[in-house]
Enzyme design. Structure first.
Site, PDB file in Angstrom:
ATOM      1  N   GLY A 509      -0.707  -2.248   4.764  1.00 25.55           N
ATOM      2  CA  GLY A 509      -2.339  -2.282   4.477  1.00 25.55           C
ATOM      3  C   GLY A 509      -2.681  -3.726   4.372  1.00 25.55           C
ATOM      4  O   GLY A 509      -1.862  -4.906   4.911  1.00 25.55           O
ATOM      5  N   VAL A 510      -4.180  -3.952   4.657  1.00 28.11           N
ATOM      6  CA  VAL A 510      -4.482  -5.440   4.696  1.00 28.11           C
ATOM      7  C   VAL A 510      -5.759  -5.574   3.823  1.00 28.11           C
ATOM      8  O   VAL A 510      -6.285  -4.734   3.633  1.00 28.11           O
ATOM      9  CB  VAL A 510      -5.086  -5.766   6.300  1.00 28.11           C
ATOM     10  CG1 VAL A 510      -5.603  -6.956   6.529  1.00 28.11           C
ATOM     11  CG2 VAL A 510      -4.043  -5.247   7.521  1.00 28.11           C
ATOM     12  N   GLY A 511      -5.689  -6.715   3.326  1.00 26.05           N
ATOM     13  CA  GLY A 511      -6.777  -7.006   2.304  1.00 26.05           C
ATOM     14  C   GLY A 511      -7.101  -8.300   2.171  1.00 26.05           C
ATOM     15  O   GLY A 511      -6.872  -8.931   3.030  1.00 26.05           O
ATOM     16  N   ARG A 515      -1.474  -9.626   3.830  1.00 27.03           N
ATOM     17  CA  ARG A 515      -1.174  -8.174   4.293  1.00 27.03           C
ATOM     18  C   ARG A 515      -0.018  -7.654   3.595  1.00 27.03           C
ATOM     19  O   ARG A 515       0.597  -8.467   2.792  1.00 27.03           O
ATOM     20  CB  ARG A 515      -0.557  -8.340   5.809  1.00 27.03           C
ATOM     21  CG  ARG A 515      -1.711  -8.585   6.883  1.00 27.03           C
ATOM     22  CD  ARG A 515      -1.139  -9.490   7.801  1.00 27.03           C
ATOM     23  NE  ARG A 515      -2.090  -9.369   8.996  1.00 27.03           N
ATOM     24  CZ  ARG A 515      -2.109  -8.637  10.069  1.00 27.03           C
ATOM     25  NH1 ARG A 515      -1.110  -7.476  10.036  1.00 27.03           N
ATOM     26  NH2 ARG A 515      -2.987  -8.424  11.077  1.00 27.03           N
ATOM     27  N   ASP A 626     -11.776  -3.460 -10.246  1.00 26.39           N
ATOM     28  CA  ASP A 626     -11.802  -3.017  -9.056  1.00 26.39           C
ATOM     29  C   ASP A 626     -11.004  -1.419  -9.078  1.00 26.39           C
ATOM     30  O   ASP A 626     -10.136  -1.321  -8.119  1.00 26.39           O
ATOM     31  CB  ASP A 626     -11.347  -3.772  -7.967  1.00 26.39           C
ATOM     32  CG  ASP A 626     -11.778  -3.718  -6.655  1.00 26.39           C
ATOM     33  OD1 ASP A 626     -12.735  -2.877  -6.308  1.00 26.39           O
ATOM     34  OD2 ASP A 626     -11.159  -4.036  -5.575  1.00 26.39           O
TER      35      ASP A 626
END
Ligand SMILES: *[C@@H]1O[C@H](CO)[C@@H](O)[C@H](O)[C@H]1NC(C)=O
Ligand SMILES: *[C@@H]1O[C@H](CO)[C@@H](O)[C@H](O)[C@H]1NC(C)=O
Ligand SMILES: *[C@@H]1O[C@H](CO)[C@@H](O)[C@H](O)[C@H]1NC(C)=O
Length: 843
Positions: A509-511, A515, A626
């Site tokens: 995933g990427v945020g 990464r 979140d």
């Protein structure tokens, strides 16, 4: 809320808005010289009046300057080009400066055809007391064009002298000059450099030259449209691929300036228009809009990027990446969560050294994989040249080498050399002291990077030993997790080995932080490796929070930290690997098999338990901020664990009811009360969790702007069905006929309570947990009895109440999972649930 409390609040809001508006009503420059050189009369240009250079007492022309008016029949580009001052020898304008600080210095040059000599060949050199602005600049390929130069010079005395130096037996000339004060805040002292990534300090020591200033997707703006007299050019001619972008615009009056950004930053006309992706929604995430600018590779450039979400219909739908050259400047930039609203202007400053062999600077925006709707926009861009070591903006010559030396100058030089030597000596001494101190300190403390908040909670001793052993021995010394909060120290080489050098095929995933890769440690343990993007300031802050939070927490339903690596300026965190990934990917958007109702309940219960622990387990409650289906991860047994503490905040202290904070989080999940009042409580997480529950039931995103208006927001939409008691009409088709109606009813009621408008009306996470366990029990009982269920209350009699007896600290009486770290049971929630289970009709 009572009216009596509303009135002062409303008043406060009105007064605040009023203050905000008046505070940036207008900037009045203290120094404001607009000079028409060699002119005998005033000239009006772009709504401003330029006065003759001969009639002002505060501007002194030293040296010989012949004024020449343009003949009436010669066509000039602009009125200010109608007159000229020509200097056969060095001459200067000296401006009285009333207020120190940055000033625009704008120079207008137009080589008259009728000036008696060929001005197009005249090499122009212009210097201030400290900086070289132009050095031997000529109109090379002259075709009737004029030259406009804009500088921002920090004037630190009560005068500013502009000296025009002719050379090669030719003359120098100028048509018009502007010297105008700039608000102090416009240029910062610091910006983020990208290659290598580091803070660039001391910008205020430099002279600046505007080289490009663009109004993306909008028309040319001149001094008339800009409170600081700036010019903003359309961007089309710099687009790498013309068809890659389309203009978008909104009413300029709808631009909603917030405190830090004002019309002085950029006019609303700039923010009201943008270039957006020509083909938004394209599946190709490698797509980008790129602008290419010619720059001088010998200089460093200040880049200010202006953004304002003028395309989205709802918050948090526009998330994109921003690049300068090929460096990522902002990763997963979620524009509305940064600004807190749509049409709210935002800008960010960078410093770019264009790579040595390239004379272009490129700026790109491209969609981010995390966004629901792929799009990327840009509203404005400023590229500003920074003066070099020679204090020049043109070449390597210094002011001293260009100006003829006078005796007083030589004395000055001696003084300067003397001071430089003294300063150098002092600095060397201080440097030595510093080295000495650092050397001493490094014996006792861990030599990590500043991002690591050490010492942490009294564990620095353990930390120090651990990291030094592993660094020295060069092997991965496995330290018991219990002995230290931060877990094990990894060497960068180990991380490289584990992730096959960050193989893209292992990308999970990427945020915003960077990464996440799947990795395998030497002993075969699977891990998730989160590699922070050191260029992202947001990432840095979130990393810090994540470490601080995770170092305090251990729980079966929170993703646990195995260790970290801070070698070579890396910010890497190593977590337990969650084989089944985020909950969301089991709900929609993938080919994964649908989860059963029982699985969904168990997952929700696990996540609720993790959140309940966050809220009540630690000494001070922690608010996740979140909560969403992508932050609930599933391990190989589908046990749910809450992840991503990057936005977490410790909750209100005992004597307070809330934490005031800028609104952060993900839209679609955001507590409306928190959004309105910016007061954070645990109940904001409860709201977000209510959204998660609805998402789990209906298997659709929290926000889906493509749907008809009433369906866009799952919270509103599902609530309307829940209130009608018809939630089964919108639930996942895969569940239809496979869910015990009583269980569904309980689930729906729980979600409804979580989504209550006001925090006080929402249950605590403990209540939610027990309600969900109850829903699970209803489901299990019905399937165990294998009988159709008409009336939920009938089944209650059949529930084994025995496990309810031990009301001690071992929470998990219903699903039998009892983890040693679960200390989330002792609270009051138990009583509520107890009464509920004993008297099921009570709710
Ligand atoms: C101008 O320079 C002075 C001295 O270096 C500094 O203190 C001041 O902050 C600078 N002002 C601006 C606006 O950069
Ligand atoms: C932009 O797109 C082009 C072509 O698709 C690609 O070569 C380039 O690397 C991309 N630039 C960035 C910064 O992603
Ligand atoms: C950059 O500097 C070198 C000398 O250091 C010079 O030869 C070259 O012309 C400069 N480039 C530009 C574009 O000014």
């Amino acid at each position: 809320m009572k009216l009596s409390t509303w009135v002062p609040l409303l008043l406060a809001a009105v007064v605040f808005r009023f203050m905000v508006h008046t505070s940036y009503a207008s900037f009045t420059p203290v120094d404001n010289y607009l000079i028409a050189c060699g002119s005998s009369q005033s000239v009006t240009f772009e709504g401003r009046t330029f006065v003759p250079d001969s009639g002002l007492s505060s501007v002194v022309l030293k040296g010989q300057g012949n004024s020449v008016p343009a003949t009436t029949n010669s066509s000039v580009p602009y009125p200010i080009h109608r007159s000229i001052r020509i200097f056969p020898r060095t001459a200067s304008y000296k401006f009285e400066i009333k207020q120190e600080g940055r000033h625009w210095v704008r120079l207008h040059f137009f080589p008259f055809p009728n000036a008696g000599q060929n001005l197009t060949k005249a090499p122009i050199t212009v210097v201030t007391e400290n900086f070289v602005l132009l050095n031997n600049s000529t109109f090379k390929n002259y075709n009737g064009s004029y030259l406009f130069k804009e500088y921002a010079i920090n004037v630190t005395s009560d005068t500013l002298t502009l000296t025009f130096i002719p050379s090669n037996g030719s003359v120098a000339f100028v048509n018009a000059i502007e010297v105008v004060s700039i608000p102090d805040k416009l240029f910062p002292d610091q910006a983020l450099a990208l290659s290598p990534s580091a803070a660039f300090n001391g910008l205020s020591e430099h002279a600046l030259e505007t080289v490009y200033r663009l109004n993306m997707g909008g028309p040319l703006l001149t001094a008339q449209n800009d409170t600081l007299g700036r010019m903003w050019e359309n961007d089309r001619k710099y687009l790498h691929v013309n068809s890659s972008a389309v203009n978008v615009s909104v009413d300029p009056a709808s631009i909603n300036y917030q405190v830090e950004v004002t019309p002085e930053t950029a006019p609303n006309f700039v923010y009201a228009t943008a270039e957006a992706m020509a083909n938004a929604n394209v599946a190709n995430l490698n797509f980008n809009i790129t602008w290419v600018f010619r720059v001088n590779p010998n200089f460093t450039y200040f880049v200010r990027a202006h953004f304002c979400d003028v395309v989205s219909k709802s918050l948090n739908t526009l998330v994109f990446n921003f690049f300068i050259n090929s460096n990522i400047a902002m990763a997963s930039f979620d524009i509305s969560s940064t600004t807190g609203g749509l049409r709210v202007p935002f800008y960010k400053d960078f410093v770019s050294n264009s790579s040595a062999d390239s004379d272009t600077l490129t700026v790109s925006v491209g969609p981010d994989p995390v966004a629901d709707i792929p799009n990327a926009i840009m509203n404005g861009l400023e590229i500003v040249k920074i003066s070099n070591e020679a204090r020049s903006l043109d070449g390597l010559s210094s002011v001293e080498s260009l100006l003829p030396k006078s005796p007083s100058k030589i004395n000055k030089t001696a003084i300067i050399i003397g001071s430089v030597v003294a300063v150098f000596a002092v600095m060397t001494f201080m440097g030595l002291c510093y080295c000495f101190l650092v050397a001493r300190r490094s014996k006792t403390t861990h030599q990590g990077h500043p991002w690591l908040p050490l010492p942490l909670y009294g564990n620095s001793q353990t930390m120090t030993k651990m990291s030094t052993t592993s660094q020295k021995s060069g092997t991965a010394s496995c330290i018991s997790l219990a002995s230290t909060n931060l877990g094990r120290f990894f060497m960068f080489q180990e991380i490289l080995d584990a992730t096959n050098k960050f193989d893209e095929s292992l990308l999970l995933g990427v945020g915003g932080f960077g990464r996440v890769y799947k990795g395998t440690l030497e002993d075969g343990t699977k891990v998730a490796v989160k590699r922070g993007n050191p260029r992202s300031e947001q990432g840095l802050a979130e990393f810090r929070t994540e470490i601080e939070m995770l170092s305090k927490l251990r729980h079966r339903h929170l993703v646990s930290l195995i260790g970290y690596c801070d070698e070579r300026s890396e910010m890497i965190l190593v977590y337990e690997f969650m084989a089944n990934g985020p909950l969301r990917s089991h709900l929609y958007g993938t080919d994964l098999p649908p989860l059963s109702w029982k699985q969904r309940l168990e997952i929700c219960i696990g996540a609720a338990r993790g959140l309940h622990y966050l809220h009540t387990g630690a000494a001070q409650s922690i608010i996740h901020r979140d909560v969403k289906t992508t932050n609930i991860l599933l391990d190989d047994n589908f046990v749910a664990k809450v992840a991503d503490f990057g936005l977490s905040k410790t909750g209100p202290a005992l004597d307070q009811t809330h934490v005031s904070t800028a609104v952060k989080g993900s839209f679609g999940y955001l507590d409306p009360e928190y959004f309105r009042r910016q007061q954070l409580t645990e109940k904001s997480d409860v709201y977000s969790f209510g959204v998660v529950l609805m998402e789990v039931l209906c298997t659709r995103p929290a926000l889906n702007p493509v749907l008809p208006r009433e369906q866009v927001n799952i919270a509103e939409w599902a609530m309307s069905w829940q209130k009608k008691g018809m939630l089964d009409q919108i639930m996942d088709a895969n569940l239809v006929g496979k869910v015990n109606p009583a269980s569904l009813k309980k689930f729906g009621e729980t979600a409804e309570k979580c989504l209550a408008e006001h925090g006080v009306d929402r249950p605590s996470m403990g209540d939610v947990l027990w309600n969900l366990e109850y829903a699970l029990q209803l489901e299990e009982t019905s399937s165990a009895l294998m009988e159709p269920d008409e009336n939920s209350t009938n089944h209650i009699q059949g529930i084994q109440l025995t496990p309810l007896e031990p009301f001690d600290n071992s929470v998990s009486m219903i699903d039998g999972v009892n983890s040693c770290t679960d200390d989330d049971a002792e609270d009051a929630a138990t009583s509520a649930v107890f009464s509920q289970l004993v008297n099921p009709r009570g709710r």
